[in-house]
Write a protein that holds these residues in place. Structure first.
Motif, PDB file in Angstrom:
ATOM      1  N   PHE A 171       6.416  16.999  27.655  1.00 35.43           N
ATOM      2  CA  PHE A 171       6.111  15.789  26.741  1.00 35.43           C
ATOM      3  C   PHE A 171       5.543  15.079  27.576  1.00 35.43           C
ATOM      4  CE2 PHE A 171      10.253  17.634  25.358  1.00 35.43           C
ATOM      5  CZ  PHE A 171      10.071  17.678  23.991  1.00 35.43           C
ATOM      6  N   ARG A 174      12.826  11.865  33.528  1.00 32.77           N
ATOM      7  CA  ARG A 174      14.122  11.151  33.859  1.00 32.77           C
ATOM      8  C   ARG A 174      14.934  10.992  32.252  1.00 32.77           C
ATOM      9  NH1 ARG A 174      16.212   5.709  34.800  1.00 32.77           N
ATOM     10  NH2 ARG A 174      15.092   4.894  33.043  1.00 32.77           N
ATOM     11  N   PHE A 220      -0.051  11.599  40.332  1.00 38.06           N
ATOM     12  CA  PHE A 220      -0.162  10.493  41.382  1.00 38.06           C
ATOM     13  C   PHE A 220      -1.119   9.469  41.345  1.00 38.06           C
ATOM     14  CE2 PHE A 220       1.197  14.627  43.195  1.00 38.06           C
ATOM     15  CZ  PHE A 220       2.458  14.457  43.667  1.00 38.06           C
ATOM     16  N   ASP A 244      16.751  14.218  31.602  1.00 33.20           N
ATOM     17  CA  ASP A 244      17.562  14.342  32.629  1.00 33.20           C
ATOM     18  C   ASP A 244      18.854  13.596  32.438  1.00 33.20           C
ATOM     19  OD1 ASP A 244      19.090  15.135  34.821  1.00 33.20           O
ATOM     20  OD2 ASP A 244      17.658  14.265  36.270  1.00 33.20           O
ATOM     21  N   ASN A 283       4.736  11.032  29.028  1.00 33.38           N
ATOM     22  CA  ASN A 283       5.619   9.881  29.453  1.00 33.38           C
ATOM     23  C   ASN A 283       5.391   8.884  28.378  1.00 33.38           C
ATOM     24  OD1 ASN A 283       6.555  11.242  31.879  1.00 33.38           O
ATOM     25  ND2 ASN A 283       5.265  10.066  33.302  1.00 33.38           N
ATOM     26  N   CYS A 341       4.273  19.639  32.522  1.00 28.74           N
ATOM     27  CA  CYS A 341       5.280  18.801  31.615  1.00 28.74           C
ATOM     28  C   CYS A 341       5.081  18.993  30.242  1.00 28.74           C
ATOM     29  CB  CYS A 341       4.739  17.410  32.006  1.00 28.74           C
ATOM     30  SG  CYS A 341       5.251  16.836  33.728  1.00 28.74           S
ATOM     31  N   LYS A 355      19.117  18.909  31.555  1.00 29.17           N
ATOM     32  CA  LYS A 355      18.880  19.834  32.527  1.00 29.17           C
ATOM     33  C   LYS A 355      19.534  21.237  32.533  1.00 29.17           C
ATOM     34  CE  LYS A 355      16.901  17.660  36.487  1.00 29.17           C
ATOM     35  NZ  LYS A 355      16.885  17.003  37.748  1.00 29.17           N
ATOM     36  N   TYR A 386      -4.627   8.452  28.771  1.00 26.99           N
ATOM     37  CA  TYR A 386      -3.517   9.060  29.318  1.00 26.99           C
ATOM     38  C   TYR A 386      -3.494  10.617  28.557  1.00 26.99           C
ATOM     39  CZ  TYR A 386       1.276  10.595  30.306  1.00 26.99           C
ATOM     40  OH  TYR A 386       2.259  11.305  30.346  1.00 26.99           O
ATOM     41  N   ARG A 387      -3.673  11.776  29.661  1.00 28.82           N
ATOM     42  CA  ARG A 387      -3.641  13.007  29.321  1.00 28.82           C
ATOM     43  C   ARG A 387      -4.550  13.431  27.997  1.00 28.82           C
ATOM     44  NH1 ARG A 387      -1.769  12.664  33.446  1.00 28.82           N
ATOM     45  NH2 ARG A 387       0.238  13.648  34.318  1.00 28.82           N
ATOM     46  N   HIS A 421      12.993  19.521  37.580  1.00 29.50           N
ATOM     47  CA  HIS A 421      12.571  18.491  36.782  1.00 29.50           C
ATOM     48  C   HIS A 421      12.525  18.792  35.162  1.00 29.50           C
ATOM     49  CE1 HIS A 421       9.428  15.800  35.458  1.00 29.50           C
ATOM     50  NE2 HIS A 421       9.019  15.335  36.760  1.00 29.50           N
ATOM     51  N   ALA A 422      13.251  17.978  34.675  1.00 23.59           N
ATOM     52  CA  ALA A 422      13.672  18.069  33.237  1.00 23.59           C
ATOM     53  C   ALA A 422      12.563  18.099  32.272  1.00 23.59           C
ATOM     54  CB  ALA A 422      14.609  16.877  32.847  1.00 23.59           C
ATOM     55  N   GLU A 426       3.134  17.072  25.227  1.00 21.78           N
ATOM     56  CA  GLU A 426       2.055  16.914  26.089  1.00 21.78           C
ATOM     57  C   GLU A 426       1.326  18.191  25.900  1.00 21.78           C
ATOM     58  OE1 GLU A 426       1.919  15.447  30.183  1.00 21.78           O
ATOM     59  OE2 GLU A 426       0.688  17.378  30.499  1.00 21.78           O
ATOM     60  N   GLN A 435       9.153  19.579  41.424  1.00 21.60           N
ATOM     61  CA  GLN A 435       8.807  20.397  40.321  1.00 21.60           C
ATOM     62  C   GLN A 435       8.776  21.881  40.593  1.00 21.60           C
ATOM     63  OE1 GLN A 435       4.669  19.322  39.313  1.00 21.60           O
ATOM     64  NE2 GLN A 435       5.229  17.199  38.994  1.00 21.60           N
ATOM     65  N   PHE A 455      10.027  20.224  32.711  1.00 20.08           N
ATOM     66  CA  PHE A 455       9.512  21.360  32.854  1.00 20.08           C
ATOM     67  C   PHE A 455      10.344  22.385  31.933  1.00 20.08           C
ATOM     68  CE2 PHE A 455       5.871  21.489  35.895  1.00 20.08           C
ATOM     69  CZ  PHE A 455       5.968  20.243  36.162  1.00 20.08           C
ATOM     70  N   SER A 470       9.710   7.598  32.471  1.00 26.03           N
ATOM     71  CA  SER A 470       9.286   9.166  32.650  1.00 26.03           C
ATOM     72  C   SER A 470      10.124  10.027  31.763  1.00 26.03           C
ATOM     73  CB  SER A 470       9.696   9.653  34.214  1.00 26.03           C
ATOM     74  OG  SER A 470      10.009  10.829  34.087  1.00 26.03           O
TER      75      SER A 470
HETATM   76  N1  EPU Z   1      13.326  12.040  37.606  1.00 26.04           N
HETATM   77  C1  EPU Z   1      14.562  12.427  36.960  1.00 26.04           C
HETATM   78  N2  EPU Z   1      15.089  13.570  36.766  1.00 26.04           N
HETATM   79  C2  EPU Z   1      13.956  14.633  36.427  1.00 26.04           C
HETATM   80  C3  EPU Z   1      12.540  14.343  36.415  1.00 26.04           C
HETATM   81  C4  EPU Z   1      12.326  13.046  36.933  1.00 26.04           C
HETATM   82  O1  EPU Z   1      15.472  11.517  37.412  1.00 26.04           O
HETATM   83  O2  EPU Z   1      14.416  15.651  36.317  1.00 26.04           O
HETATM   84  C5  EPU Z   1      13.118  10.721  37.937  1.00 26.04           C
HETATM   85  C6  EPU Z   1      12.400  10.792  39.420  1.00 26.04           C
HETATM   86  O3  EPU Z   1      13.378  10.975  40.342  1.00 26.04           O
HETATM   87  C7  EPU Z   1      11.567   9.541  39.642  1.00 26.04           C
HETATM   88  C8  EPU Z   1      10.933   9.459  37.945  1.00 26.04           C
HETATM   89  O4  EPU Z   1      11.981  10.227  37.113  1.00 26.04           O
HETATM   90  O5  EPU Z   1      12.348   8.526  39.882  1.00 26.04           O
HETATM   91  C9  EPU Z   1       9.474   9.988  37.984  1.00 26.04           C
HETATM   92  O6  EPU Z   1       9.496  11.400  38.256  1.00 26.04           O
HETATM   93  P1  EPU Z   1       8.096  12.015  38.812  1.00 26.04           P
HETATM   94  O7  EPU Z   1       7.656  11.332  39.931  1.00 26.04           O
HETATM   95  O8  EPU Z   1       8.414  13.576  38.750  1.00 26.04           O
HETATM   96  O9  EPU Z   1       7.127  11.851  37.571  1.00 26.04           O
HETATM   97  P2  EPU Z   1       6.989  12.060  36.090  1.00 26.04           P
HETATM   98  O10 EPU Z   1       6.732  10.798  35.628  1.00 26.04           O
HETATM   99  O11 EPU Z   1       8.311  12.680  35.683  1.00 26.04           O
HETATM  100  C10 EPU Z   1       4.581  12.548  35.987  1.00 26.04           C
HETATM  101  C11 EPU Z   1       3.655  13.264  35.273  1.00 26.04           C
HETATM  102  C12 EPU Z   1       3.560  14.870  35.991  1.00 26.04           C
HETATM  103  C13 EPU Z   1       2.932  14.627  37.301  1.00 26.04           C
HETATM  104  C14 EPU Z   1       3.788  13.706  38.285  1.00 26.04           C
HETATM  105  C15 EPU Z   1       3.658  13.278  39.617  1.00 26.04           C
HETATM  106  C16 EPU Z   1       3.740  13.077  32.805  1.00 26.04           C
HETATM  107  C17 EPU Z   1       4.251  13.730  31.574  1.00 26.04           C
HETATM  108  N3  EPU Z   1       3.996  13.586  34.011  1.00 26.04           N
HETATM  109  O12 EPU Z   1       5.650  13.078  36.033  1.00 26.04           O
HETATM  110  O13 EPU Z   1       2.555  15.555  35.264  1.00 26.04           O
HETATM  111  O14 EPU Z   1       2.872  15.670  38.155  1.00 26.04           O
HETATM  112  O15 EPU Z   1       4.064  12.538  37.496  1.00 26.04           O
HETATM  113  O16 EPU Z   1       2.549  12.336  39.776  1.00 26.04           O
HETATM  114  O17 EPU Z   1       2.644  12.508  32.915  1.00 26.04           O
HETATM  115  C18 EPU Z   1       1.922  17.229  33.470  1.00 26.04           C
HETATM  116  O18 EPU Z   1       1.156  16.226  33.307  1.00 26.04           O
HETATM  117  O19 EPU Z   1       2.064  18.322  33.366  1.00 26.04           O
HETATM  118  C19 EPU Z   1       2.662  16.679  34.912  1.00 26.04           C
HETATM  119  C20 EPU Z   1       3.671  17.427  35.343  1.00 26.04           C
END
Ligand code: EPU
Length: 304
Positions: free
Chosen positions: A225, A235, A142, A238, A227, A223, A243, A173-174, A256-257, A293, A214, A259, A232
């Motif tokens: 990989f 995304r 976030f 997915d 970002n 996660c 998935k 980042y990470r 959440h793809a 990651e 998640q 994971f 993402s």
């Molecule tokens: N999305 C999909 N399908 C999916 C997953 C996501 O379409 O299977 C879309 C979502 O709908 C959204 C966009 O992708 O529009 C972003 O998704 P999300 O908000 O879940 O964020 P993310 O970029 O996938 C990052 C971090 C997470 C963290 C979340 C929330 C990384 C790799 N991932 O995920 O961190 O919890 O934001 O802030 O940096 C981690 O580092 O282990 C981790 C889980």
């Protein structure tokens, strides 16, 4: 010389023949012959000094999140830092310094901050693992990152104790900007004093989003990989139709793809095969190469 002789005279617990799957959030990992569990910073420092002097390779284990351990186990010694768990709050409003040792569970610190009305860790709610691991990998969500609130860290580098200020770390980042082999002993965090209710509201909001998006109730390493810039990974995976893709007991989460969850008796071998397949699919469709990651440990204890 064997390990028991090397550590002779030190007041430190040594566990033998431990199954590492019991120490990782993914519930994967074979045997390690010796696990050394110091209870304080001084003992941890002495353990590291002696292991280095005797050229014994070791791997520092915290909360065991963000980590993939081979099914056949590892050959080095594990240095488990979960016993280093002192916390002190220093100073007073408007901001305080929190001294916390590496083995402190990140969520323990997050809930302490909530109860005491200390702001800065709200976005880290729900992230598993230890504080040391969180700093090493600059954990975040976030828009928050642990490095935002770190002031300095106390580490062992090549056996020497040193304090490194945040501005001297090239974090990103990470990535906490530390070197492979560094042992984080403790961290000083700067947090702002505010009303506990405000922090609580924010944390509940973030936690609800996490629960909805998640698979927090299944074993995973977080996660898989990183970002790619401006994208993402979840995304992309997915959209690439991954998935639910499964190898053995490892599955690309349907929630959440990014994971991969362990459905029971998951193996590291299957996890890697699934990573390869997902990476190939995303590369083929989007011409984007995903980077891991998670830390992938080898039998010889190097990490990729
Ligand atoms: N999305 C999909 N399908 C999916 C997953 C996501 O379409 O299977 C879309 C979502 O709908 C959204 C966009 O992708 O529009 C972003 O998704 P999300 O908000 O879940 O964020 P993310 O970029 O996938 C990052 C971090 C997470 C963290 C979340 C929330 C990384 C790799 N991932 O995920 O961190 O919890 O934001 O802030 O940096 C981690 O580092 O282990 C981790 C889980």
């Amino acid at each position: 010389m064997n390990l028991l002789e090397i550590l002779e005279g030190l007041n430190v617990e040594i566990r033998e023949q431990e199954l590492l799957k019991d120490y990782t959030t993914l519930k994967i990992g074979g045997m390690v012959r010796y696990m050394v569990v110091p209870e304080d910073v001084q003992t941890a420092t002495e353990v590291v000094k002696r292991l280095r002097e005797s050229s014994v390779d070791f791997f520092v284990l915290g909360g065991g999140s963000n980590l993939l351990v081979p099914d056949s186990g590892i050959e080095c010694v594990v240095l488990l830092l979960r016993g280093l768990k002192n916390i002190q709050i220093l100073g007073q409003a408007p901001s305080v310094v929190v001294y916390a040792e590496s083995g402190v569970a990140l969520q323990g610190l997050v809930s302490l901050a909530m109860k005491q009305g200390l702001s800065g860790l709200e976005g880290l709610v729900g992230i598993p693992g230890s504080l040391g691991g969180a700093v090493f990998g600059n954990a975040g969500a976030f828009g928050y990152e642990i490095m935002n609130v770190v002031e300095e860290i106390d580490i062992l580098r090549k056996g020497s104790r040193m304090v490194i200020k945040k501005e001297d770390l090239s974090y990103g980042y990470r990535d906490g900007g530390l070197l492979e082999g560094d042992v984080i002993l403790s961290t000083r965090l700067r947090l702002e004093v505010t009303e506990p209710e405000r922090i609580k509201r924010k944390m509940i909001e973030y936690l609800n989003i996490k629960k909805q998006t998640q698979p927090l109730d299944e074993p995973s390493a977080g996660c898989v990989f990183k970002n790619p810039p401006g994208e993402s990974a979840g995304r992309l995976i997915d959209l690439a139709g991954c998935k639910g893709l499964t190898k053995g007991d490892i599955q690309v989460s349907t929630k959440h793809a990014n994971f991969f969850v362990n459905k029971g008796q998951g193996r590291a071998e299957d996890f890697i095969a699934l990573m390869d397949e997902v990476r190939e699919r995303v590369l083929r469709i989007f011409s984007i190469e995903l980077e891991p990651e998670i830390r992938i440990l080898t039998k010889g204890c190097t990490s990729k």
